[in-house]
Design a protein around this motif. Structure first.
Motif, PDB file in Angstrom:
ATOM      1  N   UNK A 155       0.828  -1.202   0.000  1.00  0.00           N
ATOM      2  CA  UNK A 155       0.000   0.000   0.000  1.00  0.00           C
ATOM      3  C   UNK A 155       0.866   1.257   0.000  1.00  0.00           C
ATOM      4  N   UNK A 156       2.007   1.207   0.705  1.00  0.00           N
ATOM      5  CA  UNK A 156       2.899   2.370   0.763  1.00  0.00           C
ATOM      6  C   UNK A 156       3.469   2.719  -0.604  1.00  0.00           C
ATOM      7  N   UNK A 157       3.515   1.742  -1.511  1.00  0.00           N
ATOM      8  CA  UNK A 157       4.041   2.014  -2.857  1.00  0.00           C
ATOM      9  C   UNK A 157       3.025   2.720  -3.758  1.00  0.00           C
ATOM     10  N   UNK A 158       1.769   2.827  -3.252  1.00  0.00           N
ATOM     11  CA  UNK A 158       0.682   3.459  -4.012  1.00  0.00           C
ATOM     12  C   UNK A 158       0.408   2.722  -5.331  1.00  0.00           C
ATOM     13  N   UNK A 159       0.523   1.408  -5.280  1.00  0.00           N
ATOM     14  CA  UNK A 159       0.178   0.610  -6.445  1.00  0.00           C
ATOM     15  C   UNK A 159      -1.342   0.549  -6.598  1.00  0.00           C
ATOM     16  N   UNK A 160      -1.827   0.328  -7.835  1.00  0.00           N
ATOM     17  CA  UNK A 160      -3.259   0.087  -8.027  1.00  0.00           C
ATOM     18  C   UNK A 160      -3.699  -1.163  -7.258  1.00  0.00           C
ATOM     19  N   UNK A 161      -4.983  -1.227  -6.951  1.00  0.00           N
ATOM     20  CA  UNK A 161      -5.519  -2.321  -6.144  1.00  0.00           C
ATOM     21  C   UNK A 161      -5.161  -3.690  -6.702  1.00  0.00           C
ATOM     22  N   UNK A 162      -5.348  -3.877  -8.004  1.00  0.00           N
ATOM     23  CA  UNK A 162      -5.100  -5.184  -8.596  1.00  0.00           C
ATOM     24  C   UNK A 162      -3.608  -5.532  -8.600  1.00  0.00           C
ATOM     25  N   UNK A 163      -2.751  -4.525  -8.685  1.00  0.00           N
ATOM     26  CA  UNK A 163      -1.312  -4.766  -8.610  1.00  0.00           C
ATOM     27  C   UNK A 163      -0.931  -5.210  -7.208  1.00  0.00           C
ATOM     28  N   UNK A 164      -1.547  -4.589  -6.194  1.00  0.00           N
ATOM     29  CA  UNK A 164      -1.310  -5.003  -4.809  1.00  0.00           C
ATOM     30  C   UNK A 164      -1.724  -6.456  -4.625  1.00  0.00           C
ATOM     31  N   UNK A 165      -2.915  -6.815  -5.084  1.00  0.00           N
ATOM     32  CA  UNK A 165      -3.410  -8.189  -4.926  1.00  0.00           C
ATOM     33  C   UNK A 165      -2.489  -9.175  -5.640  1.00  0.00           C
ATOM     34  N   UNK A 166      -2.069  -8.821  -6.865  1.00  0.00           N
ATOM     35  CA  UNK A 166      -1.208  -9.722  -7.634  1.00  0.00           C
ATOM     36  C   UNK A 166       0.166  -9.859  -6.996  1.00  0.00           C
ATOM     37  N   UNK A 167       0.726  -8.754  -6.504  1.00  0.00           N
ATOM     38  CA  UNK A 167       2.071  -8.789  -5.904  1.00  0.00           C
ATOM     39  C   UNK A 167       2.089  -9.650  -4.649  1.00  0.00           C
ATOM     40  N   UNK A 168       1.111  -9.451  -3.770  1.00  0.00           N
ATOM     41  CA  UNK A 168       1.062 -10.230  -2.535  1.00  0.00           C
ATOM     42  C   UNK A 168       0.754 -11.703  -2.832  1.00  0.00           C
ATOM     43  N   UNK A 169      -0.119 -11.930  -3.793  1.00  0.00           N
ATOM     44  CA  UNK A 169      -0.424 -13.319  -4.158  1.00  0.00           C
ATOM     45  C   UNK A 169       0.819 -14.025  -4.688  1.00  0.00           C
ATOM     46  N   UNK A 170       1.585 -13.345  -5.540  1.00  0.00           N
ATOM     47  CA  UNK A 170       2.805 -13.949  -6.084  1.00  0.00           C
ATOM     48  C   UNK A 170       3.808 -14.241  -4.981  1.00  0.00           C
TER      49      UNK A 170
END
Length: 245
Positions: A155-170
């Motif tokens: 969240x601190x990186x200000x990524x879009x919601x779907x990028x956050x979900x994909x990054x954490x999932x990966x």
């Protein structure tokens, strides 16, 4: 092995935790672990939770992989992979009672920090992704709690919601997948754990299905406070049982 009312309660909590994890790509351990720890030992709970994490984040990544930007997220993922073996080592040598106390403290602390919208400025420093990924996955692999640390970073990186979900999932696909292999190698899977996993899998699938309906449609603020309330209450119950019992 879970049976009767205990099984019903466990399925409900796994379903709720799966909704959270399927929606934001972290949170299964924070929601489900407090109750599972009251029903099972520390190690079976941690093994079960991490195995279910792999199942759910795998499905999340299948839906969000187009939003995964490896140039942004590679250090988070590599840090997670490096942390998994240490987490399994800690799990194998730690005292179960001490583990439960640590888990309870972490659950309540993270719940209260999330309640206050606390963010850590260190999450924006160069190389911080490697550190956050490492610490997050050591915690998740060893005590099934810690996913919000990765969420704070993303969240601190200000990524879009779907990028956050994909990054954490990966990150969790790699780290928890590696942990599952190491759990098997070190003998942490037994007959009862595998049976419990099979009985709880319907909750995983139902929760993920509900999460698919909720993403982008839910009042996030209200949902967040409900989850945090469950986290703090569950962690408090766990601490009370361990410290007073």
């Amino acid at each position: 092995m879970l049976t009767g009312a205990e099984l019903a309660v466990a399925i409900v909590m796994v379903t709720l935790g799966s909704v959270v994890l399927g929606t934001v790509s972290f949170g299964l351990g924070m929601v489900a672990s407090p109750v599972l720890l009251l029903l099972l030992g520390a190690k079976p709970t941690i093994v079960l939770v991490n195995t279910m994490i792999v199942m759910i984040v795998g499905m999340v990544l299948m839906r969000t992989w187009r939003h995964l930007d490896l140039s942004r997220t590679k250090w988070l993922i590599l840090g997670g992979a490096a942390g998994a073996p240490l987490g399994v080592f800690v799990l194998n040598i730690a005292e179960p009672g001490l583990l439960r106390i640590i888990i309870g403290v972490v659950i309540v602390t993270l719940g209260l920090l999330n309640l206050r919208d606390t963010q850590l400025s260190i999450a924006t420093f160069p190389g911080s992704g490697l550190c956050y990924g490492f610490v997050t996955c050591v915690a998740v692999t060893a005590i099934s709690i810690g996913g919000p640390l990765g969420g704070v970073y993303a969240i601190a990186q200000r990524w879009p919601t779907q990028t956050v979900r994909a990054a954490l999932a990966a990150m969790f696909v790699v780290s928890s997948g590696l942990a599952v292999v190491l759990y098997a190698v070190t003998g942490l899977y037994d007959r009862d754990t595998l049976i419990n996993l099979g009985m709880l899998t319907p909750g995983v699938l139902i929760g993920f299905g509900v999460a698919g309906l909720l993403v982008g449609r839910l009042n996030e603020r209200m949902f967040r406070y409900v989850v945090i309330a469950l986290v703090v209450i569950g962690g408090g119950m766990l601490l009370a049982r361990e410290l007073l019992g």
